[in-house]
Design an enzyme around this catalytic site. Structure first.
Site, short mmCIF file in Angstrom:
data_model
loop_
_atom_site.label_atom_id
_atom_site.label_comp_id
_atom_site.label_asym_id
_atom_site.label_seq_id
_atom_site.Cartn_x
_atom_site.Cartn_y
_atom_site.Cartn_z
N GLU A 1 0.85 -1.18 0.00
CA GLU A 1 0.00 0.00 0.00
C GLU A 1 0.89 1.24 0.00
O GLU A 1 1.78 1.38 0.83
CB GLU A 1 -0.92 -0.02 1.23
CG GLU A 1 -1.83 1.19 1.26
CD GLU A 1 -3.18 0.91 1.89
OE1 GLU A 1 -3.58 -0.27 2.01
OE2 GLU A 1 -3.85 1.90 2.25
N LYS B 1 -4.85 -0.35 13.56
CA LYS B 1 -5.67 0.67 12.90
C LYS B 1 -7.11 0.25 13.12
O LYS B 1 -7.57 -0.72 12.54
CB LYS B 1 -5.33 0.72 11.41
CG LYS B 1 -6.25 1.62 10.58
CD LYS B 1 -5.76 1.76 9.13
CE LYS B 1 -6.70 2.65 8.32
NZ LYS B 1 -6.20 2.90 6.95
N GLU C 1 -11.12 4.43 8.42
CA GLU C 1 -11.26 4.07 7.00
C GLU C 1 -11.82 2.66 6.84
O GLU C 1 -11.22 1.80 6.18
CB GLU C 1 -9.92 4.24 6.29
CG GLU C 1 -9.43 5.69 6.36
CD GLU C 1 -8.14 5.97 5.59
OE1 GLU C 1 -7.32 5.04 5.45
OE2 GLU C 1 -7.97 7.11 5.15
N ARG D 1 -3.14 3.46 16.60
CA ARG D 1 -3.05 4.65 15.74
C ARG D 1 -4.21 5.61 15.98
O ARG D 1 -5.34 5.20 16.24
CB ARG D 1 -3.02 4.22 14.27
CG ARG D 1 -1.80 3.36 13.96
CD ARG D 1 -1.80 2.90 12.52
NE ARG D 1 -1.37 3.92 11.59
CZ ARG D 1 -2.03 4.26 10.48
NH1 ARG D 1 -3.19 3.70 10.20
NH2 ARG D 1 -1.54 5.16 9.67
N ARG E 1 -12.13 17.46 9.47
CA ARG E 1 -11.29 16.27 9.64
C ARG E 1 -10.06 16.57 10.50
O ARG E 1 -9.62 15.70 11.27
CB ARG E 1 -10.87 15.76 8.26
CG ARG E 1 -9.79 14.72 8.29
CD ARG E 1 -9.72 14.01 6.97
NE ARG E 1 -8.45 13.28 6.84
CZ ARG E 1 -8.14 12.56 5.78
NH1 ARG E 1 -8.96 12.50 4.76
NH2 ARG E 1 -6.98 11.92 5.72
N LYS F 1 -0.08 10.69 13.56
CA LYS F 1 0.56 11.22 12.35
C LYS F 1 1.05 12.64 12.61
O LYS F 1 0.43 13.39 13.37
CB LYS F 1 -0.44 11.24 11.19
CG LYS F 1 -0.76 9.85 10.65
CD LYS F 1 -1.47 9.91 9.30
CE LYS F 1 -1.84 8.50 8.86
NZ LYS F 1 -2.41 8.43 7.51
N ASP G 1 -3.20 14.31 6.66
CA ASP G 1 -2.62 13.07 6.13
C ASP G 1 -1.36 13.32 5.31
O ASP G 1 -1.42 13.30 4.09
CB ASP G 1 -3.66 12.35 5.27
CG ASP G 1 -3.26 10.90 4.99
OD1 ASP G 1 -2.28 10.44 5.59
OD2 ASP G 1 -3.94 10.25 4.19
N GLU H 1 4.18 9.40 14.04
CA GLU H 1 4.16 8.62 12.80
C GLU H 1 4.47 9.53 11.61
O GLU H 1 3.74 10.45 11.31
CB GLU H 1 2.79 7.95 12.59
CG GLU H 1 2.70 7.16 11.29
CD GLU H 1 1.37 6.40 11.11
OE1 GLU H 1 0.86 5.85 12.10
OE2 GLU H 1 0.85 6.38 9.98
N GLU I 1 3.92 9.21 -0.57
CA GLU I 1 2.56 9.16 -1.11
C GLU I 1 2.11 10.50 -1.71
O GLU I 1 1.65 10.55 -2.84
CB GLU I 1 1.59 8.73 0.00
CG GLU I 1 0.14 8.73 -0.46
CD GLU I 1 -0.83 8.25 0.62
OE1 GLU I 1 -0.40 7.91 1.74
OE2 GLU I 1 -2.04 8.21 0.33
N GLU J 1 7.00 21.66 -2.93
CA GLU J 1 5.89 22.44 -2.39
C GLU J 1 5.51 23.58 -3.33
O GLU J 1 4.33 23.87 -3.54
CB GLU J 1 6.27 23.01 -1.01
CG GLU J 1 5.16 23.86 -0.39
CD GLU J 1 5.53 24.41 0.99
OE1 GLU J 1 6.74 24.55 1.27
OE2 GLU J 1 4.61 24.71 1.76
#
Ligand code: GCU
Length: 685
Positions: A165, A288, A292, A325, A342, A366, A371, A393, A399, A517
């Site tokens: 993943e 987890k 999700e 997590r 969120r 995180k 994210d 984390e 990603e 960025e």
């Protein structure tokens, strides 16, 4: 022959300076190993391998102190044997710490590699080899090192079908065709790389635990998992598994996974016993849950403390850990609902539970509240739970930062996060002091990151992305290290001592995050990527979706209002000083402006330009700078072996082309939305 690409920073290139070669050869004529363990054996093997390759010598390993000109390996247990040779004080180092001392007397040179435990000796060995790879003199070496973080962990997001993943470097080195891979040699080389930068824990399967992977904690896979654990054990690394919260139903035939149900508790207790029969030093579970679409305690109206504690009780007798997590949020949000944010979710879920978790639970948070975006605020949860173990984390796998096609060196980003002052304990309460356990009396804490490796011959797809894995380890060992120091260490070991190479690669790496960025999403607003795959520009890709990831651009302005008075109130989750800073337009830093505020396109930034002009400028400049990256690399032709040279050149060319796609998509979108022209009249479509 992919030798150099594969060896990464453990090249052990032949020393070609005759004087230095002579010096090194004298120091290393013999290896004396006073202790004996599988970890010490790894140290000896690494020494043999490196010395034969760098110095063309093959010293024998003996266990008596007799020979002269030697490397001596010892732990505190053998302290008495060394007592009359050197002055040492093991109190100066912690459990994983080490000392390296070189002593030269007439006719005898000795390098002592001393650890409190055998892992320290191994770390000392890798440190010595790093010095030699970087051509440092071994005279008067006196190094005392202790890692700042207790847990220094890697999370593999590998699935048992062999896919990874968010993996951008081939297939899994662990699994194939719904089973463990047949060849574990590569896992050992991975263990060497990880251990060389101080990593001491690894979760070997994806946090999304699918059907087959749910069975990893059963007798069908535990024997193989135990073999993998042995490989890592020899390098001082503990093995963890990600588990499916509903295992009691899926494996145990129970009707519920309710953490307060006594049958469920019993099931996990027995499961823990079974696992520890196979892996006596098993690290524990990475979980987890309720995230999700993964199962979790919410189904049974229980909270995350209930959920985690049930597992913690099962692991407690074996000193196992539950790494839980905090990536918990509503992923089925209605985009019309402007009150749900969120970014608030982790804090809202976990902060009220402070003090309710067992001692062997650690919350893994995180770095940002959304994210792993190229730029986002630091999660306000850090420091907000003084009575609950916390760890960081990060995501090494790129990603949202170019998927190892673009160069994006993340050490500068991670440093910014770790240095961020939470004010949790007054001024000077940086995140790094939360996660190293020094701010609050945490029993366990540390830093974890999602790995970026796969079975590509260079491990990481983009050869320069090896630097992210290296840098993560080094920074986790010591968050106070300068980015420049880590970078130079890595370049020297990877590409040798050519000054031009060092200058160019160091410049490229250190600027790459900023460049990425510039041509992607502006001013901290994030996203604007193709949904699902997360690669390439798509400004509205996530705008009308369920994921809670919006920029709210209209004809007048852009940004997410997270302020107290008019927004979602997210800013209030920080400690007062940061709340004030972010809540006010006057003090909110430019780079996060759109993360915290919705402003008109003509809003003037502190830099003096308007938001819209900033968007245009950075996108044009970003592409130019990407081109400069490529030119800097091209100037190194002939100085780097051709495979690595060509590989990297190809990626940089792809990056330049793709940065243009980003530039034109973003600029055109905002030009069409706002109708405001670029002051410099550059080409917008
Ligand atoms: C991101 C990522 C997912 C991953 C998730 C997680 O959303 O895109 O693939 O599963 O993070 O961290 O759990």
């Amino acid at each position: 022959d992919h030798k150099e690409s594969y060896a990464a920073w453990l090249q052990y290139k032949k020393i070609d300076d005759a004087a230095l070669l002579k010096e090194y050869q004298t120091w290393t004529e013999n290896i004396v190993s006073l202790s004996d363990s599988i970890v010490i054996e790894s140290a000896q093997n690494e020494l043999s391998k490196a010395l034969s390759s760098m110095l063309d010598i093959h010293p024998e390993v003996s266990s008596g102190l007799k020979p002269k000109n030697r490397i001596v390996l010892a732990t505190m247990k053998e302290f008495n044997l060394l007592d009359n040779e050197i002055d040492i004080d093991f109190k100066q180092i912690n459990e994983d710490g080490y000392m390296i001392k070189s002593v030269s007397t007439k006719g005898n040179k000795t390098i002592y590699l001393l650890g409190k435990r055998d892992a320290g000796v191994l770390y000392a060995t890798f440190h010595l080899l790093r010095l030699m790879q970087n051509r440092e003199s071994l005279k008067d070496v006196n190094i005392i090192e202790s890692p700042k973080n207790q847990l220094r962990m890697i999370n593999q997001w590998d699935n048992m079908d062999g896919s990874i993943e968010r993996g951008y470097a081939g297939k899994s080195i662990f699994y194939k065709d719904h089973s463990f891979s047949e060849d574990f040699n590569r896992i050992q080389d991975y263990a060497r790389l990880l251990s060389s930068v101080g990593i001491n824990a690894i979760a070997i399967n994806n946090v999304n635990v699918h059907e087959v992977e749910t069975h990893l904690i059963t007798a069908s896979f535990l024997p193989k998992a135990a073999e993998v654990a042995s490989i890592f054990r020899a390098y001082g690394i503990k093995t963890f598994l990600s588990i499916n919260y509903a295992s009691a139903i899926q494996l145990g035939d129970l009707e519920t996974a309710d953490p307060l149900d006594s049958k469920v508790k019993e099931w996990w207790k027995n499961k823990a016993k079974e696992i520890y029969r196979f892996i006596p030093d098993f690290g524990g579970f990475l979980v987890k849950a309720d995230s999700e679409h993964r199962p979790g305690p919410f189904t049974y109206n229980r909270n995350h403390a209930d959920g985690a504690n049930m597992l913690a009780e099962a692991l407690e007798p074996f000193n196992g850990l539950v790494i839980w997590r905090c990536f918990v949020y509503n992923c089925l949000q209605d985009w019309r609902d402007r009150s749900t944010d969120r970014a608030r979710a982790a804090y809202d879920h976990f902060k009220p539970l402070d003090g309710k978790f067992h001692e062997n639970v650690i919350l893994q948070i995180k770095n940002g509240p959304m994210d792993f975006q190229v730029r986002e605020a630091v999660s306000p949860l850090f420091g907000a739970m003084p009575q609950t173990n916390q760890m960081m984390e990060f995501q090494i796998t790129q990603e949202y930062t170019g998927q190892q096609k673009h160069l994006c060196y993340l050490v500068p980003q991670w440093k910014e996060v770790l240095d961020f002052d939470t004010f949790a304990n007054g001024e000077s309460s940086p995140v790094k002091h939360v996660v190293d356990g020094s701010m609050f009396p945490y029993r366990y804490s540390g830093i974890a990151a999602v790995s970026n490796i796969g079975n590509d011959y260079n491990w990481s797809g983009h050869t320069l992305a090896q630097a992210n894995l290296y840098g993560f380890g080094r920074l986790t060992w010591n968050p106070d290290l300068q980015a420049e120091t880590i970078t130079n260490e890595w370049i020297g070991q990877t590409f040798g001592q050519d000054e031009l190479v060092n200058e160019h690669v160091s410049h490229m790496l250190l600027k790459s995050w900023e460049i990425y960025e510039q041509y992607t999403s502006p001013l901290g607003v994030g996203w604007m990527v193709n949904p699902g795959r997360h690669y390439g520009p798509n400004v509205d890709g996530y705008e009308y979706s369920v994921w809670g990831t919006y920029h709210f651009a209209d004809r007048d302005g852009i940004g997410v209002d997270r302020t107290i008075k008019t927004g979602t109130g997210y800013t209030e989750q920080y400690f007062r000083e940061n709340t004030k800073m972010y809540d006010s337009l006057e003090t909110c830093p430019d780079e996060l402006l759109l993360f915290f505020h919705h402003v008109p396109y003509k809003h003037k930034l502190k830099s003096g330009v308007t938001v819209i002009q900033h968007i245009y400028n950075t996108h044009f400049e970003g592409v130019q700078e990407a081109e400069e990256l490529k030119e800097r690399w091209a100037a190194l032709k002939g100085r780097i072996n051709s495979e690595r040279y060509e590989d990297i050149l190809n990626r940089l060319e792809e990056q330049v082309e793709h940065s243009k796609e980003w530039r034109d998509t973003i600029n055109t979108y905002f030009y069409r939305k706002s109708g405001i022209a670029d002051e410099q009249k550059r080409k917008i479509y």
